[in-house]
Design a protein around this motif. Structure first.
Motif, PDB file in Angstrom:
ATOM      1  N   UNK A  31       0.793  -1.229  -0.026  1.00  0.00           N
ATOM      2  CA  UNK A  31      -0.029   0.125   0.028  1.00  0.00           C
ATOM      3  C   UNK A  31       0.838   1.251   0.089  1.00  0.00           C
ATOM      4  N   UNK A  32       1.861   1.369   0.640  1.00  0.00           N
ATOM      5  CA  UNK A  32       2.701   2.352   0.807  1.00  0.00           C
ATOM      6  C   UNK A  32       3.579   2.661  -0.577  1.00  0.00           C
ATOM      7  N   UNK A  33       3.939   1.636  -1.070  1.00  0.00           N
ATOM      8  CA  UNK A  33       4.721   1.787  -2.355  1.00  0.00           C
ATOM      9  C   UNK A  33       3.762   2.258  -3.605  1.00  0.00           C
ATOM     10  N   UNK A  34       2.536   1.847  -3.529  1.00  0.00           N
ATOM     11  CA  UNK A  34       1.415   2.026  -4.616  1.00  0.00           C
ATOM     12  C   UNK A  34       1.204   3.631  -4.250  1.00  0.00           C
ATOM     13  N   UNK A  35       0.846   3.997  -3.004  1.00  0.00           N
ATOM     14  CA  UNK A  35       0.422   5.297  -2.706  1.00  0.00           C
ATOM     15  C   UNK A  35       1.631   6.358  -3.439  1.00  0.00           C
ATOM     16  N   UNK A  36       2.944   6.014  -2.932  1.00  0.00           N
ATOM     17  CA  UNK A  36       3.854   7.136  -3.418  1.00  0.00           C
ATOM     18  C   UNK A  36       4.087   7.154  -5.026  1.00  0.00           C
ATOM     19  N   UNK A  37       3.947   6.114  -5.691  1.00  0.00           N
ATOM     20  CA  UNK A  37       3.927   5.638  -7.218  1.00  0.00           C
ATOM     21  C   UNK A  37       2.890   6.528  -7.844  1.00  0.00           C
ATOM     22  N   UNK A  38       1.440   6.471  -7.216  1.00  0.00           N
ATOM     23  CA  UNK A  38       0.500   7.319  -7.798  1.00  0.00           C
ATOM     24  C   UNK A  38       0.487   8.775  -7.542  1.00  0.00           C
ATOM     25  N   UNK A  39       0.811   9.073  -5.976  1.00  0.00           N
ATOM     26  CA  UNK A  39       0.835  10.573  -5.574  1.00  0.00           C
ATOM     27  C   UNK A  39       1.963  11.434  -5.841  1.00  0.00           C
ATOM     28  N   UNK A  40       3.109  10.734  -6.559  1.00  0.00           N
ATOM     29  CA  UNK A  40       4.077  11.596  -7.037  1.00  0.00           C
ATOM     30  C   UNK A  40       3.665  12.305  -8.289  1.00  0.00           C
ATOM     31  N   UNK A  41       2.695  11.520  -9.057  1.00  0.00           N
ATOM     32  CA  UNK A  41       2.346  12.342 -10.184  1.00  0.00           C
ATOM     33  C   UNK A  41       1.107  13.183 -10.005  1.00  0.00           C
ATOM     34  N   UNK A  42       0.269  12.716  -9.137  1.00  0.00           N
ATOM     35  CA  UNK A  42      -1.074  13.211  -9.128  1.00  0.00           C
ATOM     36  C   UNK A  42      -0.943  14.400  -8.243  1.00  0.00           C
ATOM     37  N   UNK A  43      -0.099  14.529  -7.007  1.00  0.00           N
ATOM     38  CA  UNK A  43      -0.321  15.267  -5.928  1.00  0.00           C
ATOM     39  C   UNK A  43       1.051  16.013  -5.748  1.00  0.00           C
ATOM     40  N   UNK A  44       2.189  15.335  -5.681  1.00  0.00           N
ATOM     41  CA  UNK A  44       3.434  16.188  -5.499  1.00  0.00           C
ATOM     42  C   UNK A  44       3.911  16.772  -6.755  1.00  0.00           C
ATOM     43  N   UNK A  45       3.800  16.326  -7.973  1.00  0.00           N
ATOM     44  CA  UNK A  45       4.493  17.054  -9.077  1.00  0.00           C
ATOM     45  C   UNK A  45       3.667  18.485  -9.314  1.00  0.00           C
ATOM     46  N   UNK A  46       2.282  18.464  -9.317  1.00  0.00           N
ATOM     47  CA  UNK A  46       1.531  19.742  -9.755  1.00  0.00           C
ATOM     48  C   UNK A  46       1.851  20.661  -8.784  1.00  0.00           C
ATOM     49  N   UNK A  47       1.941  20.383  -7.253  1.00  0.00           N
ATOM     50  CA  UNK A  47       2.398  21.105  -6.333  1.00  0.00           C
ATOM     51  C   UNK A  47       3.836  21.877  -6.465  1.00  0.00           C
ATOM     52  N   UNK A  48       4.833  20.810  -6.745  1.00  0.00           N
ATOM     53  CA  UNK A  48       6.297  21.581  -6.794  1.00  0.00           C
ATOM     54  C   UNK A  48       6.122  22.443  -7.978  1.00  0.00           C
ATOM     55  N   UNK A  49       5.438  22.175  -8.907  1.00  0.00           N
ATOM     56  CA  UNK A  49       5.513  22.838  -9.967  1.00  0.00           C
ATOM     57  C   UNK A  49       4.995  24.339  -9.756  1.00  0.00           C
ATOM     58  N   UNK A  50       3.686  24.438  -9.056  1.00  0.00           N
ATOM     59  CA  UNK A  50       3.202  25.366  -8.623  1.00  0.00           C
ATOM     60  C   UNK A  50       4.033  26.391  -7.778  1.00  0.00           C
ATOM     61  N   UNK A  51       4.779  26.002  -6.813  1.00  0.00           N
ATOM     62  CA  UNK A  51       5.694  26.583  -6.104  1.00  0.00           C
ATOM     63  C   UNK A  51       6.669  27.222  -6.822  1.00  0.00           C
TER      64      UNK A  51
END
Length: 206
Positions: free
Chosen positions: A178-198
């Motif tokens: 569960x941990x591995x799947x969450x990081x794989x999915x959220x690096x694209x959906x959650x982390x990348x858009x916010x880092x680009x916005x910052x």
């Protein structure tokens, strides 16, 4: 001999030899005719019987046919009458109509059976739902992972090490998969858009 007999004999003329022969011949002829009649009578009776027998077959056949007809009427109560062609056609039409009704009545049940889900599909749906329930993370675990990912220590490189994964699983109670799947999915959906916005904000501010 008495005197009377002797007197009569003396009075009556004595028959001659010729008359005796004639009377004997007549008597023989009479006897022969009688015997012949007796012999011919059985032959005539036999001929009459034969004639009667010759005539009797037709009458006997008539009697036999009449007896058969009577026996057919008498014994025919148990026998079934032979159906006519029209009756046979009606019976066939009724059988066909009955079969069509049966097919029509069974058609909805078959279609409903076809539309009904199979046991395999039902079990697969249940297992999929159970998997979703298992893979779904709690709100606490999601918030913990998001804060870890966006923390100053990990925002530049959100890839936890093995020790960090162990500590995260202990804190959230989730499994490694569960941990591995969450990081794989959220690096694209959650982390990348916010880092680009910052980064865009920082560039616009500078």
């Amino acid at each position: 001999m008495s005197s009377t007999t002797m007197a009569m004999a003396a009075i009556l003329p004595t028959p001659s030899l010729r008359s005796k022969r004639k009377s004997a011949k007549a008597a023989g002829a009479f006897i022969a005719a009688a015997v012949k009649e007796e012999l011919s009578a059985p032959e005539e009776e036999q001929e009459q019987q034969q004639q009667q027998r010759r005539k009797s077959p037709s009458s006997n056949s008539g009697k036999r046919s009449y007896a058969k007809a009577n026996s057919g009427h008498v014994g025919g109560h148990g026998a079934q009458p032979v159906p006519s062609t029209a009756q046979a056609n009606n019976a066939l039409a009724n059988n066909r109509a009955t079969k069509q009704l049966k097919r029509c009545s069974s058609a909805p049940s078959s279609s409903s059976a076809a539309n009904a889900p199979s046991p395999t599909a039902t079990s697969a749906a249940h297992s999929h739902a159970a998997t979703k329930k298992k893979t779904a993370l709690s709100t606490h675990a999601v918030e913990y992972l998001k804060s870890w990912m966006m923390s100053p220590e990990h925002i530049e490189h959100p890839y936890p090490t093995e020790d960090e994964k162990s500590s995260i699983m202990e804190d959230t109670g989730i499994e490694l998969k569960q941990l591995t799947n969450w990081f794989v999915n959220n690096r694209k959906r959650y982390w990348k858009p916010r880092v680009e916005e910052l980064r865009a904000r920082m560039m616009s501010a500078g």
